[in-house]
Design a protein around this motif. Sequence first.
Motif, PDB file in Angstrom:
ATOM      1  N   ARG A   1     -28.686   8.359   1.105  1.00  0.00           N
ATOM      2  CA  ARG A   1     -29.862   8.925   1.305  1.00  0.00           C
ATOM      3  C   ARG A   1     -30.104  10.041   0.059  1.00  0.00           C
ATOM      4  O   ARG A   1     -29.441  11.116   0.303  1.00  0.00           O
TER       5      ARG A   1
ATOM      6  N   ILE B   1     -37.454   7.283  -0.001  1.00  0.00           N
ATOM      7  CA  ILE B   1     -37.574   7.038   1.477  1.00  0.00           C
ATOM      8  C   ILE B   1     -38.093   5.788   1.778  1.00  0.00           C
ATOM      9  O   ILE B   1     -37.478   5.044   2.525  1.00  0.00           O
TER      10      ILE B   1
ATOM     11  N   GLN C   1     -35.035   3.279   1.178  1.00  0.00           N
ATOM     12  CA  GLN C   1     -33.951   3.677   2.113  1.00  0.00           C
ATOM     13  C   GLN C   1     -34.204   3.453   3.430  1.00  0.00           C
ATOM     14  O   GLN C   1     -33.204   3.305   4.249  1.00  0.00           O
ATOM     15  N   ASN C   2     -35.171   3.482   3.860  1.00  0.00           N
ATOM     16  CA  ASN C   2     -35.735   3.564   5.462  1.00  0.00           C
ATOM     17  C   ASN C   2     -36.190   1.943   5.733  1.00  0.00           C
ATOM     18  O   ASN C   2     -36.756   1.896   6.656  1.00  0.00           O
TER      19      ASN C   2
ATOM     20  N   ARG D   1     -36.522  -1.324   6.886  1.00  0.00           N
ATOM     21  CA  ARG D   1     -35.776  -2.175   8.105  1.00  0.00           C
ATOM     22  C   ARG D   1     -35.110  -3.497   7.620  1.00  0.00           C
ATOM     23  O   ARG D   1     -35.961  -4.253   7.221  1.00  0.00           O
TER      24      ARG D   1
ATOM     25  N   ARG E   1     -31.353  -2.446  11.406  1.00  0.00           N
ATOM     26  CA  ARG E   1     -30.886  -1.106  10.572  1.00  0.00           C
ATOM     27  C   ARG E   1     -31.714  -0.766   9.281  1.00  0.00           C
ATOM     28  O   ARG E   1     -32.200  -1.888   9.003  1.00  0.00           O
ATOM     29  N   THR E   2     -31.707   0.275   9.126  1.00  0.00           N
ATOM     30  CA  THR E   2     -32.191   0.681   7.640  1.00  0.00           C
ATOM     31  C   THR E   2     -31.286   0.276   6.673  1.00  0.00           C
ATOM     32  O   THR E   2     -30.476   0.051   6.819  1.00  0.00           O
TER      33      THR E   2
ATOM     34  N   ALA F   1     -30.204   2.250   4.307  1.00  0.00           N
ATOM     35  CA  ALA F   1     -29.481   3.228   4.232  1.00  0.00           C
ATOM     36  C   ALA F   1     -28.293   3.136   5.121  1.00  0.00           C
ATOM     37  O   ALA F   1     -27.134   3.115   4.724  1.00  0.00           O
ATOM     38  N   ASP F   2     -28.814   2.879   6.536  1.00  0.00           N
ATOM     39  CA  ASP F   2     -27.586   2.891   7.701  1.00  0.00           C
ATOM     40  C   ASP F   2     -26.773   1.809   7.225  1.00  0.00           C
ATOM     41  O   ASP F   2     -25.741   1.893   7.664  1.00  0.00           O
TER      42      ASP F   2
ATOM     43  N   ASP G   1     -33.642  14.390   9.044  1.00  0.00           N
ATOM     44  CA  ASP G   1     -33.345  13.187   9.510  1.00  0.00           C
ATOM     45  C   ASP G   1     -31.811  12.760   9.185  1.00  0.00           C
ATOM     46  O   ASP G   1     -31.427  11.517   9.354  1.00  0.00           O
TER      47      ASP G   1
ATOM     48  N   VAL H   1     -27.671   8.868   9.679  1.00  0.00           N
ATOM     49  CA  VAL H   1     -26.781   8.265   8.583  1.00  0.00           C
ATOM     50  C   VAL H   1     -25.387   8.829   8.665  1.00  0.00           C
ATOM     51  O   VAL H   1     -24.688   8.136   8.525  1.00  0.00           O
TER      52      VAL H   1
END
Length: 283
Positions: free
Chosen positions: A155, A162, A165-166, A168, A173-174, A176-177, A209, A213
């Motif tokens: 991240r 953004i 990385q965000n 879905r 899950r994103t 990044a996740d 946020d 992560v």
Amino acid sequence: MPVTAFADRFAKLAAARSPLCVGIDPAPETLKLWDLPYSAEGVRVFGLEMVEALGDRIGVFKPQVAFYERFGWRGLKALEEVVSHIRSADALALADVKRMDIGHTLEAYAAAWLGDDAGLPVDAITLGAYMGSGSLRPVVQRAIAAGAGLFVVVRSSNPDGIVLQNARQEDDRTVADALADDLTAFNAAHLTGERIGPVGAVVGATLDDADAVLERLGTSLILAPGIGAQGATMKDVRLRFGSAASRRTLPTVSRQIGHAGPTRARIREVTDGLRDEAFALRG
């Protein structure tokens, strides 16, 4: 003779000197403040002066390789001298290269930086993973063999990252996740009793946020850019990262310290205040 893992070496230096990571970023505007030319010689002098001023206070220096590569082989020769000076101060050199590729090409990038037989050996490097986290496997293997560290961008602090990385995935899950989960899986496969693995993550200190992560990165060191000129503070790191992740974090400051020069006394003064604040993250 077994190698000592990067995380173990960092832990000792963080306790003795501070977890603060100082970026060596000889950008044109910084060198102008130092009355140095934007040239191979200018970036060489800047890097050496930063290490000379802080080598007994700092455990990790992060040279931004782009400002050295800019000047071809002369710039890389200057970087080699700066890295050597970092190591002579018994500090760790984390090369900010953000390499990303697949197969033999990424293996070659890793071999350029990691291990005693590397072209320009350092203690850790930054990586990108948006060619797929599986592409990192050979780099992870080389890092383990060399006792080196890896910091993968998960991240970033820049707003332009953004959307990607965000985004879905099908499993909700994103991106990044999912990447964070993969890094944790890499560490789980290679941990032999240690709590922290070889694969760390880059997570921006400016992110409100970040906690989501970071919960997925429990075995990773965290490189946290964005402190100082980009607006975040050490208090923000503690607030946004939480106490557990903060204790594993390398808070990174570049321009705030670089712009304090060229007077060594002033560089030390600014850095000492940040060192004290960084120590508090581990409390």
